[in-house]
Design a protein around this motif. Structure first.
Motif, PDB file in Angstrom:
ATOM      1  N   VAL A 148      28.019  18.893 -28.724  1.00  0.00           N
ATOM      2  CA  VAL A 148      27.129  19.026 -27.567  1.00  0.00           C
ATOM      3  C   VAL A 148      25.678  18.955 -28.020  1.00  0.00           C
ATOM      4  O   VAL A 148      24.850  18.278 -27.395  1.00  0.00           O
ATOM      5  N   SER A 149      25.357  19.640 -29.104  1.00  0.00           N
ATOM      6  CA  SER A 149      23.992  19.622 -29.627  1.00  0.00           C
ATOM      7  C   SER A 149      23.566  18.208 -30.006  1.00  0.00           C
ATOM      8  O   SER A 149      22.452  17.773 -29.686  1.00  0.00           O
ATOM      9  N   THR A 203      24.811  15.382 -28.850  1.00  0.00           N
ATOM     10  CA  THR A 203      24.725  14.569 -27.633  1.00  0.00           C
ATOM     11  C   THR A 203      23.417  14.841 -26.895  1.00  0.00           C
ATOM     12  O   THR A 203      22.718  13.908 -26.493  1.00  0.00           O
ATOM     13  N   LEU A 204      23.085  16.111 -26.715  1.00  0.00           N
ATOM     14  CA  LEU A 204      21.839  16.451 -26.025  1.00  0.00           C
ATOM     15  C   LEU A 204      20.619  15.944 -26.781  1.00  0.00           C
ATOM     16  O   LEU A 204      19.668  15.431 -26.186  1.00  0.00           O
ATOM     17  N   SER A 205      20.660  16.065 -28.093  1.00  0.00           N
ATOM     18  CA  SER A 205      19.562  15.576 -28.917  1.00  0.00           C
ATOM     19  C   SER A 205      19.389  14.064 -28.774  1.00  0.00           C
ATOM     20  O   SER A 205      18.274  13.564 -28.630  1.00  0.00           O
ATOM     21  N   LEU A 251      20.437  12.197 -26.235  1.00  0.00           N
ATOM     22  CA  LEU A 251      19.990  11.898 -24.872  1.00  0.00           C
ATOM     23  C   LEU A 251      18.496  12.138 -24.715  1.00  0.00           C
ATOM     24  O   LEU A 251      17.785  11.330 -24.093  1.00  0.00           O
ATOM     25  N   LEU A 252      18.002  13.230 -25.285  1.00  0.00           N
ATOM     26  CA  LEU A 252      16.575  13.516 -25.241  1.00  0.00           C
ATOM     27  C   LEU A 252      15.783  12.421 -25.936  1.00  0.00           C
ATOM     28  O   LEU A 252      14.785  11.921 -25.419  1.00  0.00           O
TER      29      LEU A 252
END
Length: 133
Positions: A85-86, A88-90, A92-93
């Motif tokens: 998750v970390s 993926t979020l990174s 995406l950002l």
């Protein structure tokens, strides 16, 4: 990480050592830089350290942040859901920042495609050992 002996050649040990320290440095920077993969660089550093420096390898294996990542990888090629998750979020950002701040050029799209492929690979890894009945 399968335990191995350091390389017998001095030049090989130096090259693997350089790779280990550079990968570790990039992995540390990646903790705070969106879009830069931390886990992959830590795994590369750990692999290179086993071939160059038993001391660095032991330090990484016993580190409070890196140790669990390396243990999970060694014991079943596992990447935790939190790490997935970390990552993926990174990514995406980072992709969002690139799309909003940079000129739309093929290199930007290639970088985003690379992040997408890396993300697919990360999510294809197991999150836990399979349960035996």
């Amino acid at each position: 990480m399968t335990p191995t002996r350091p390389s017998s050649s001095k030049i090989s040990r130096l090259l693997f050592g350089a790779l280990a320290y550079v990968s570790l440095a990039i992995g540390l920077i990646a903790i705070v830089v969106p879009g830069l993969p931390t886990t992959e660089f830590i795994l590369l550093a750990a692999w290179a350290a086993t071939k160059s420096s038993p001391r660095l390898s032991a330090w990484m294996e016993n580190h409070r942040l890196f140790g669990p990542i390396l243990c999970n990888w060694r014991n079943g090629r596992i990447i935790s859901r939190r790490a997935k998750v970390s990552a993926t979020l990174s990514m995406l950002l980072c992709a969002g920042l690139m799309l909003s701040l940079l000129n739309h050029h093929w290199t930007m799209y290639a970088a985003i495609a690379g992040m997408a492929l890396g993300n697919l690979w990360i999510w294809s890894r197991p999150e836990a050992l399979p349960q035996t009945s």
